[in-house]
Design an enzyme around this catalytic site. Structure first.
Site, PDB file in Angstrom:
ATOM      1  N   ASP A 214       1.355   6.944  -7.576  1.00  0.00           N
ATOM      2  CA  ASP A 214       0.291   6.874  -8.598  1.00  0.00           C
ATOM      3  C   ASP A 214      -0.657   5.751  -8.207  1.00  0.00           C
ATOM      4  O   ASP A 214      -0.318   4.881  -7.401  1.00  0.00           O
ATOM      5  CB  ASP A 214       0.880   6.600  -9.998  1.00  0.00           C
ATOM      6  CG  ASP A 214      -0.211   6.544 -11.076  1.00  0.00           C
ATOM      7  OD1 ASP A 214      -1.138   7.377 -11.034  1.00  0.00           O
ATOM      8  OD2 ASP A 214      -0.157   5.655 -11.945  1.00  0.00           O
ATOM      9  N   SER A 215      -1.826   5.759  -8.842  1.00  0.00           N
ATOM     10  CA  SER A 215      -2.771   4.666  -8.616  1.00  0.00           C
ATOM     11  C   SER A 215      -2.205   3.338  -9.115  1.00  0.00           C
ATOM     12  O   SER A 215      -2.655   2.280  -8.680  1.00  0.00           O
ATOM     13  CB  SER A 215      -4.075   4.963  -9.356  1.00  0.00           C
ATOM     14  OG  SER A 215      -3.813   5.019 -10.744  1.00  0.00           O
TER      15      SER A 215
ATOM     16  N   TYR B  80      -8.277   4.663 -10.437  1.00  0.00           N
ATOM     17  CA  TYR B  80      -8.888   5.678  -9.576  1.00  0.00           C
ATOM     18  C   TYR B  80      -9.870   6.560 -10.360  1.00  0.00           C
ATOM     19  O   TYR B  80     -10.788   7.122  -9.794  1.00  0.00           O
ATOM     20  CB  TYR B  80      -7.804   6.626  -9.025  1.00  0.00           C
ATOM     21  CG  TYR B  80      -7.035   6.163  -7.816  1.00  0.00           C
ATOM     22  CD1 TYR B  80      -7.010   4.835  -7.397  1.00  0.00           C
ATOM     23  CD2 TYR B  80      -6.307   7.094  -7.072  1.00  0.00           C
ATOM     24  CE1 TYR B  80      -6.266   4.452  -6.288  1.00  0.00           C
ATOM     25  CE2 TYR B  80      -5.569   6.719  -5.958  1.00  0.00           C
ATOM     26  CZ  TYR B  80      -5.549   5.399  -5.566  1.00  0.00           C
ATOM     27  OH  TYR B  80      -4.822   5.028  -4.470  1.00  0.00           O
ATOM     28  N   GLY B  81      -9.594   6.709 -11.638  1.00  0.00           N
ATOM     29  CA  GLY B  81     -10.273   7.748 -12.422  1.00  0.00           C
ATOM     30  C   GLY B  81     -11.763   7.562 -12.592  1.00  0.00           C
ATOM     31  O   GLY B  81     -12.468   8.493 -12.972  1.00  0.00           O
TER      32      GLY B  81
ATOM     33  N   CYS C  66      -0.049  11.340 -10.354  1.00  0.00           N
ATOM     34  CA  CYS C  66      -1.370  10.870 -10.747  1.00  0.00           C
ATOM     35  C   CYS C  66      -2.228  12.109 -10.939  1.00  0.00           C
ATOM     36  O   CYS C  66      -2.421  12.885  -9.996  1.00  0.00           O
ATOM     37  CB  CYS C  66      -1.948   9.982  -9.638  1.00  0.00           C
ATOM     38  SG  CYS C  66      -3.635   9.431  -9.942  1.00  0.00           S
ATOM     39  N   ASN C  67      -2.709  12.298 -12.160  1.00  0.00           N
ATOM     40  CA  ASN C  67      -3.534  13.486 -12.429  1.00  0.00           C
ATOM     41  C   ASN C  67      -4.826  13.453 -11.640  1.00  0.00           C
ATOM     42  O   ASN C  67      -5.304  14.478 -11.170  1.00  0.00           O
ATOM     43  CB  ASN C  67      -3.871  13.541 -13.921  1.00  0.00           C
ATOM     44  CG  ASN C  67      -2.660  13.862 -14.762  1.00  0.00           C
ATOM     45  OD1 ASN C  67      -2.361  15.012 -14.990  1.00  0.00           O
ATOM     46  ND2 ASN C  67      -1.948  12.842 -15.191  1.00  0.00           N
ATOM     47  N   THR C  68      -5.394  12.242 -11.503  1.00  0.00           N
ATOM     48  CA  THR C  68      -6.676  12.124 -10.807  1.00  0.00           C
ATOM     49  C   THR C  68      -6.525  12.560  -9.356  1.00  0.00           C
ATOM     50  O   THR C  68      -7.323  13.347  -8.841  1.00  0.00           O
ATOM     51  CB  THR C  68      -7.157  10.658 -10.895  1.00  0.00           C
ATOM     52  OG1 THR C  68      -7.147  10.262 -12.270  1.00  0.00           O
ATOM     53  CG2 THR C  68      -8.535  10.491 -10.321  1.00  0.00           C
TER      54      THR C  68
ATOM     55  N   GLU D 171      -2.669  -0.931 -17.325  1.00  0.00           N
ATOM     56  CA  GLU D 171      -2.481  -1.743 -16.109  1.00  0.00           C
ATOM     57  C   GLU D 171      -2.305  -3.221 -16.465  1.00  0.00           C
ATOM     58  O   GLU D 171      -1.611  -3.958 -15.760  1.00  0.00           O
ATOM     59  CB  GLU D 171      -3.667  -1.564 -15.152  1.00  0.00           C
ATOM     60  CG  GLU D 171      -3.643  -0.253 -14.373  1.00  0.00           C
ATOM     61  CD  GLU D 171      -2.484  -0.169 -13.367  1.00  0.00           C
ATOM     62  OE1 GLU D 171      -2.325  -1.086 -12.559  1.00  0.00           O
ATOM     63  OE2 GLU D 171      -1.736   0.829 -13.414  1.00  0.00           O
TER      64      GLU D 171
ATOM     65  N   CYS E   9      -3.209  12.047 -18.152  1.00  0.00           N
ATOM     66  CA  CYS E   9      -3.202  10.882 -17.265  1.00  0.00           C
ATOM     67  C   CYS E   9      -1.828  10.253 -17.426  1.00  0.00           C
ATOM     68  O   CYS E   9      -1.358  10.070 -18.563  1.00  0.00           O
ATOM     69  CB  CYS E   9      -4.292   9.893 -17.672  1.00  0.00           C
ATOM     70  SG  CYS E   9      -4.196   8.314 -16.796  1.00  0.00           S
ATOM     71  N   THR E  10      -1.181   9.946 -16.316  1.00  0.00           N
ATOM     72  CA  THR E  10       0.210   9.486 -16.420  1.00  0.00           C
ATOM     73  C   THR E  10       0.316   8.076 -17.017  1.00  0.00           C
ATOM     74  O   THR E  10       1.410   7.641 -17.363  1.00  0.00           O
ATOM     75  CB  THR E  10       0.894   9.524 -15.036  1.00  0.00           C
ATOM     76  OG1 THR E  10       0.092   8.803 -14.089  1.00  0.00           O
ATOM     77  CG2 THR E  10       1.060  10.955 -14.574  1.00  0.00           C
ATOM     78  N   HIS E  11      -0.806   7.395 -17.148  1.00  0.00           N
ATOM     79  CA  HIS E  11      -0.777   6.100 -17.839  1.00  0.00           C
ATOM     80  C   HIS E  11      -0.646   6.274 -19.366  1.00  0.00           C
ATOM     81  O   HIS E  11      -0.138   5.385 -20.049  1.00  0.00           O
ATOM     82  CB  HIS E  11      -2.056   5.309 -17.571  1.00  0.00           C
ATOM     83  CG  HIS E  11      -2.101   4.630 -16.235  1.00  0.00           C
ATOM     84  ND1 HIS E  11      -2.158   5.305 -15.047  1.00  0.00           N
ATOM     85  CD2 HIS E  11      -2.107   3.304 -15.908  1.00  0.00           C
ATOM     86  CE1 HIS E  11      -2.210   4.434 -14.047  1.00  0.00           C
ATOM     87  NE2 HIS E  11      -2.175   3.215 -14.543  1.00  0.00           N
TER      88      HIS E  11
HETATM   89  N1  DGL Z   1      -2.455   7.583 -13.738  1.00  0.00           N
HETATM   90  C1  DGL Z   1      -3.533   8.255 -13.107  1.00  0.00           C
HETATM   91  C2  DGL Z   1      -3.795   9.623 -13.642  1.00  0.00           C
HETATM   92  O1  DGL Z   1      -2.859  10.255 -14.058  1.00  0.00           O
HETATM   93  C3  DGL Z   1      -4.756   7.501 -12.746  1.00  0.00           C
HETATM   94  C4  DGL Z   1      -5.343   6.525 -13.656  1.00  0.00           C
HETATM   95  C5  DGL Z   1      -6.440   5.792 -12.935  1.00  0.00           C
HETATM   96  O2  DGL Z   1      -6.133   5.129 -11.932  1.00  0.00           O
HETATM   97  O3  DGL Z   1      -7.594   5.903 -13.366  1.00  0.00           O
HETATM   98  O4  DGL Z   1      -4.897  10.116 -13.618  1.00  0.00           O
END
Ligand code: DGL
Length: 286
Positions: free
Chosen positions: A11-12, A43-44, A74-76, A153, A200-202
């Site tokens: 993941d990011s 990353y998003g 990571c979805n992104t 984060e 988003c996994t966050h």
């Molecule tokens: N956790 C990531 C996702 O699922 C990325 C979040 C990010 O870095 O913006 O998209």
């Protein structure tokens, strides 16, 4: 035959730990190597080119660690890069979008699903397409919520500031109008979503705040459980399962600060995951 090699999880940042937690629950004999590119999260809000380049560098590192499969948690990265990543490695690569989309399409009763995710994921419409593939009758309301990842984060998972950010982020999906009073999603009166997909996994780390704001009539779905099940199936199909009596080992790698990462990881896993190693990422050859 069993395969003792670890599963790579990427993941990011810390968000993919929500997926890792489900993988460990579902497949306790499997060893894992987790990589969070915390130094370059989020990353998003980056361009597709950057997301692809950073994801490739990250997966190159996991591939060097002799993993037997990789979960792009990571979805992104999944939305932007999964095709290119699958072409690059001679390994099974699992993303998080199809499992989450399938879970949401099954959860909705009124066939109205809201999706919150990063701007890059929403821009790709990967969730829209994946949910429509599952059930074309489902209406999908996608909404980018760029303010939430920095809270996670930073380890700020509760408190008034995080609550206010979540309320702002969800308002257009839950109410009829945005902050400027404009209707965001044209729909008949009363036609509200009954399922909210955390794309988003966050976001599952903010779940208690999200739950309090959406109320009990909206089901919250994320990709973690469905992805862990899909991984178990993938390992079985490919003959890659570890010996069920094996002692699994878990290594966590971060491009950011190992101490900060450890604090966040400990909140999710307790003291079960003590080892965090800081790594540098090499520039990927194209
Ligand atoms: N956790 C990531 C996702 O699922 C990325 C979040 C990010 O870095 O913006 O998209």
């Amino acid at each position: 035959m069993s395969d003792p090699r670890p599963i790579g999880v990427f993941d990011s940042g810390v968000g993919g730990l929500t997926v890792l937690r489900e993988i460990v629950r579902r497949s306790p004999a499997e060893s894992t190597v987790y990589l969070g590119d915390n130094a370059r999260a989020p990353y998003g809000v980056r361009s597709d080119e950057e997301v692809l380049a950073f994801s490739t560098q990250s997966l190159d590192l996991l591939a060097e660690r002799e993993v037997k499969a990789i979960v792009v948690a990571c979805n992104t990265s999944t939305a932007v890069a999964i095709g290119a990543l699958r072409r690059r490695y001679d390994l099974p690569i699992l993303g998080v979008i199809r499992p989450g989309a399938s879970a949401a399409a099954l959860a909705t009763r009124n066939r109205r699903v809201g999706v919150i995710a990063t701007p890059a994921t929403i821009r790709s419409h990967a969730y829209f397409s994946a949910i429509k593939d599952e059930n074309p009758a489902v209406e999908v309301y996608e909404h980018a919520t760029p303010t939430l990842v920095p809270f996670v984060e930073a380890g700020e998972l509760s408190g008034p500031t995080a609550e206010a950010a979540v309320a702002d982020a969800l308002a257009p999906l839950l109410g009829e109008r945005d902050a400027a009073g404009e209707s965001i999603f044209p729909r008949p009166p009363g036609a509200t979503i009954d399922t909210l997909l955390l794309g988003c996994t966050h976001y599952p780390l903010l779940r208690s705040i999200i739950e309090a704001q959406v109320g009990e009539h909206v089901a919250i779905v994320d990709s973690a459980t469905a992805t862990a099940s899909a991984l178990a199936e993938l390992l079985g199909i490919n003959g890659l399962e570890a010996d069920p009596d094996a002692d699994a080992t878990h290594l966590q790698l971060t491009t950011g600060d190992a101490g900060t990462f450890h604090v966040l990881a400990s909140r999710l896993f307790g003291s079960a995951f003590p080892e965090v190693e800081q790594v540098e990422l090499a520039v990927a050859a194209t």
